[in-house]
Every structure is written in structure tokens, then in C-alpha cells.
Design a protein around this motif. Structure first.
Motif: not given
Lengths: 315, 218
Positions: B20, B31-32, B35, B38-39, B76-77, B80
Motif C-alpha cells: 500500500s 484520490h487514489t 484511498s 486509508q487502506f 482520509p475524509y 477528500v
């Protein structure tokens, strides 16, 4: 000796018989995802027979290279086929070469086609050849490295021995590095068989084509030989993917287990074909200059797999 | 450091964390990257959960839950939100291209592995976790250096923090709860402040490209 020879012939026949079927299967699965009926499963055979009956038209500007290239590429792919475990690990040609030989026989096939494409002097051929070489220069290190990750783990580079060793390790073989190497090799398979994010196999006249641009000048019997060679190569790369990373079910001898082994192998190949069809249906073609990113991701995954293998062994 | 429960599972998760990290490094879209981060945080929470389960200590359970809430959901929120509000270009802008930076990342992994080996490792798992976390710190730093946008630099420092957290949780079963909670609070507030700062940078200079901030110099 006679048994060895029979096996030799049998393996070639299996490869030649199943390779077009794999192409047909992937096409069929792709059309299923696109809600089309698609060509019949055996269409690839009909195409090959049709091409075989036709004469070749050869440009006046070509040299002997143009006629030699299909034969050289086909022969080298078939020779590689004798070293890849398909349904048994008792390979007839196992002594002659290991994974490095297989990878570079593929490279020889690609090289001869690219040379022939340049030989015709057409702009499409040159474009296709330069793109193909560009991609292959990225694919080769990742391909070698991802198989090496498994080879280091089992301590041999002979493909049949790798399969046997992975089976004997049982479920512990499914370590993180094994799975990383599998993903890396899957990306390599996409590039090596000219599938969608890299090259579009379904197009014939588009500026983005790679493989089709190279063989644009071929027709008739020569085209049939090249097409069959490409199918065989795709089949072999799938076989590598199946039998190096998930060799369970392969037969180790020459006895009755071969029948079961062929069935197991067909199932594995069909599942991989399904994965490939899903990948192809869900991705769009990438710009050519974005491909290094994809390939370096694959290279990094393979590299991480090797590093993890070494760390895990406490080396 | 004895072999704890589920060490095979830990190995797999640590390998995934490494992957990751490379996903953050190798993605072209902001965005990727977010995420992927986040992962990674989710996997870290899993590791904390496994450690908590094998040691049976209640404070590590709390740490695991805090990781999940703060790092895998809140931050992460926030990212975004900032990306959406500032309407930044979605493609990352970088000084070193994706593929060379992936290769440099690989070199950093090897360097950290050799560094850890020279320390003298106690057990397989601890050296594995330590070299992974050191690689994450180095890659986070590299990420901060080579990206132009302030948001990416925020992401880099969070990757570094994740690496430190991995080292702490897998080597010493985590720091005392008070310290851990303090760190989480720090991270959250730090991210908020950085987010606000990015807003200010944006309103003042109409860009968050740190390349253009050189006009601040005398």
C-alpha cells in the motif's frame, strides 16, 4: 526412450490443440461481459484453416528476413513450450533449459517479428516494431524477477522442479512474496499477450495498435503461422502463471494421472482466462507513455517479492 | 520478543502495508493516493488488533479502535474534503516521475533492510516489521520531497507516522496508552492545522503548489 519421444509429441499436440481454444474462450467471455453473442468458441481454428488454404502475398521490397521470421518465431515459441510444465513435471526437454531459456526464447520470437516488420519498410511496421521493443524492454526484467522470487524460495530455476517444490511445500508456499510475485506476473501476462491496457487485440486499423501493426504486411499461410505462434505463446504464458504459482493437480509421472492433470490444468487456464476477460472488459487502453508506470509497478511488486523472500529466510 | 499469535497473518499484513505504501507512491491521482493511505491505516488497525488479541491488553484494543477511527476514517475524509473544497487538479504533480520514484522506493527498501540487519535482529518477525517501518519512514520522506502540492506533503508525513506506529506496535506492543492517545490527538490536530494552512495558502497565493512559494523569500 520411446516413452520420452511419445511424450515429446504429445505435449506439442496438446499445446497446438488447446492454444486456439484459449483465444476463443477469452473472446467468448469478453463478449459475454459486453452482452454480445460473440464468435463461436472454435472460430480461431476456422480462421487458421482458412488462412492455411490461402496464398501469401509478399511485397517486392522485402528480403529473406520477411519469409524467415514467421518460422523462427513459431519454432522458438514451440521450443519454449517443451520446457514449460503443462500437464506433467517429467518434461521431455526439461534438461535443456530453465526459466531463463524460456524467457529469452519468447524474446527471440518477438525480436524476429519486429525485425520482419522493419524489413517491409512500411511506416506501420516500423511504428509497431519500435513500440513492441519499447514494451518488451520493460516487460523482460519484471518477468525474470517475478519468477526469480519463486525460484529463490525453492532453490532452483528449472521450471518443472519449481512446480514440484511448490507442491511439496503445500499451503506454506502461499506466502506474501508468492502472492506478490503472482500479481506481478499477472501484469506481465497482460503485456506479454498484448491485452487491453497495453495493446488492443481486437483492433486491426487503429493508430494505437502494437502487435497488429507489426504483422500488417503478412497474409495467407505466413499469417496463419504467426497467429498460431501468438496463440501458443499466450497459452504458454498462461501455463507458466498456472503451473509456477498454483501447480496443484499437476502430474509428476507419465502414468494415468495425466488425464486428471490435463483436466485440472484446463480448469486453471479457464479461470485465468476469466480473470483476463474481466480485466480487459473493465479497463480502457492506456496511453503508450503511461505504460512504463504499469510496468514499473509490476517490477516493484516482483522486487518486493524477492526482498520479502530474502528477509523471511533471514539471509 | 517471542513469536506471538498469528505471526503468519502478521507477515502477510505487513507485506500488504508495504504494497500500500507503494500504491501511495505510484498512483497518479490524488484520490487514489488517499484511498491507498486509508487502506494502509486500516491494515495498521488490523495489526494493532492482532497484537491486542495475542497479548490480551485492553489498552492496545483502544489503540486499534482509535487507529481505525482517526487514521482510516477521519483523516482520509479530511483529505477528500480539502481536495473537493479547493478544487485542486486531481493529477499529482511531481519533481520525479512515477516510475523512477517507484524504483527509488525499491532502493530505499533495500537500504532500510540492510540498516536493520546491521542492528542485529532478535527474531524474524521483528526484523521484518522494523525494516518495513523504516522503509515507510524513508519513503514518506521521499514522498514529501518529490511532490509539489502541499496536500501530498501532508500525506507524506502521515506515511512516516504510520511507519513509526508500525514499529512501535509490532516491536514493543505499543507505547503506554496515554502517550498513544496523545500522538493520535497530535496527528489529528496537526492534520487539521495543515488543512487550514493549505486553505490559507490557497487564498493568499491562489495555488497550493509549493514551488511558487519561493516569493516568500527575501
Amino acid at each position: 526412450m520411446l516413452v520420452q519421444f511419445a511424450l515429446f509429441i504429445f505435449q506439442l499436440l496438446v499445446i497446438l490443440a488447446l492454444a486456439p481454444l484459449l483465444s476463443g474462450l477469452i473472446k467468448k467471455l469478453k463478449s459475454f461481459f459486453q452482452i454480445r453473442k460473440g464468435p463461436p468458441l472454435f472460430q480461431s481454428y476456422h480462421d487458421l484453416f482458412k488462412l492455411m488454404r490461402k496464398d501469401s502475398v509478399v511485397s517486392e521490397n522485402t528480403s529473406w528476413l520477411f519469409n524467415a521470421a514467421p518460422v523462427v518465431s513459431f519454432a522458438s515459441v514451440l521450443a519454449a513450450g517443451l520446457m514449460v510444465p503443462i500437464f506433467t513435471t517429467a518434461l521431455p526437454f526439461g534438461f535443456a533449459g530453465d526459466l531463463i531459456a524460456v524467457v529469452y526464447l519468447f524474446a527471440l520470437a518477438r525480436f524476429s517479428i519486429a525485425l520482419a516488420a522493419l524489413d517491409t519498410g512500411s511506416s506501420f511496421g516500423g511504428m509497431g516494431a519500435s513500440r513492441e521493443m519499447f514494451i518488451s524492454s520493460l516487460v523482460e526484467p519484471a518477468m525474470i524477477l517475478s519468477i526469480f522470487a519463486v525460484a529463490i524460495n525453492v532453490g532452483t530455476t528449472n521450471l518443472a522442479s519449481i512446480s514440484t517444490e511448490v507442491i511439496s511445500q503445500g499451503m506454506t508456499a502461499l506466502s506474501p512474496s508468492h502472492l506478490l510475485a503472482f500479481v506481478a506476473f499477472f501484469i506481465i501476462t497482460i503485456a506479454e499477450t498484448g491485452r487491453l491496457p497495453v495493446d488492443n487485440p481486437a483492433t486491426h486499423l487503429e493508430l494505437t495498435m502494437v502487435h497488429e501493426a507489426m504483422i500488417l504486411e503478412y497474409s495467407g499461410k505466413q499469417l496463419a503461422v504467426i497467429e498460431l505462434g501468438v496463440m501458443v505463446k499466450q497459452f504458454l504464458v498462461f501455463a507458466l502463471l498456472a503451473n509456477i504459482f498454483f501447480p496443484w493437480g499437476i502430474s509428476s509421472g507419465l502414468d494415468a494421472g495425466i488425464a486428471a492433470s490435463i483436466i485440472a490444468f484446463s480448469i486453471k487456464i479457464a479461470v485465468l482466462g476469466l480473470c483476463m476477460a474481466i480485466v480487459e472488459s473493465t479497463t480502457a487502453k492506456w496511453r503508450l507513455f503511461r505504460l512504463p508506470d504499469l510496468m514499473s509497478i509490476s517490477l516493484m511488486l516482483a522486487f518486493l517479492a524477492v526482498v520479502f523472500t530474502i528477509i523471511m529466510r533471514g539471509g | 520478543m517471542g513469536i506471538m499469535f498469528g505471526s503468519e497473518l502478521m507477515e502477510s499484513i505487513i507485506a500488504l502495508i508495504m504494497v500500500s505504501t507503494f500504491m501511495v507512491l505510484g498512483s497518479k491521482q490524488l484520490h487514489t493516493s488517499v484511498s491507498a493511505f486509508q487502506f494502509q491505516s486500516f491494515l495498521l488497525a488490523c495489526i494493532a488488533g492482532i497484537v491486542a488479541f495475542s497479548t490480551g491488553r485492553i489498552d492496545i484494543y483502544i489503540v486499534a479502535v482509535l487507529t481505525l477511527i482517526i487514521k482510516a476514517i477521519l483523516i482520509p475524509y479530511l483529505f477528500v474534503y480539502v481536495i473537493r473544497e479547493l478544487k485542486v487538479k486531481r493529477e499529482v504533480e511531481l519533481f520525479i516521475n512515477i516510475s523512477p520514484s517507484l524504483l527509488i522506493g525499491g532502493v530505499l527498501v533495500v537500504i532500510s533492510y540492510y540498516l536493520v540487519r546491521s542492528i542485529g535482529n532478535n527474531s524474524q518477525l521483528s526484523s521484518y516489521a522494523l525494516s518495513t517501518s523504516m522503509a515507510m519512514v524513508l519513503i514518506g520522506m521521499f514522498f514529501m520531497i518529490t511532490r509539489k502540492k502541499a496536500i501530498s506533503q501532508m500525506l507524506g508525513i502521515l506515511i512516516m507516522e504510520n511507519g513509526l506506529f508500525l514499529a512501535a506496535i509490532s516491536l514493543t506492543y505499543g507505547m503506554p496508552l496515554l502517550v498513544e492517545v496523545g500522538i493520535f490527538f497530535d496527528i489529528l490536530v496537526g492534520t487539521l492545522i495543515m488543512g487550514v494552512l493549505i486553505f490559507r495558502i490557497n487564498t493568499t497565493f491562489e495555488t497550493i503548489d509549493t514551488d511558487r512559494l519561493t516569493t516568500l523569500m527575501e
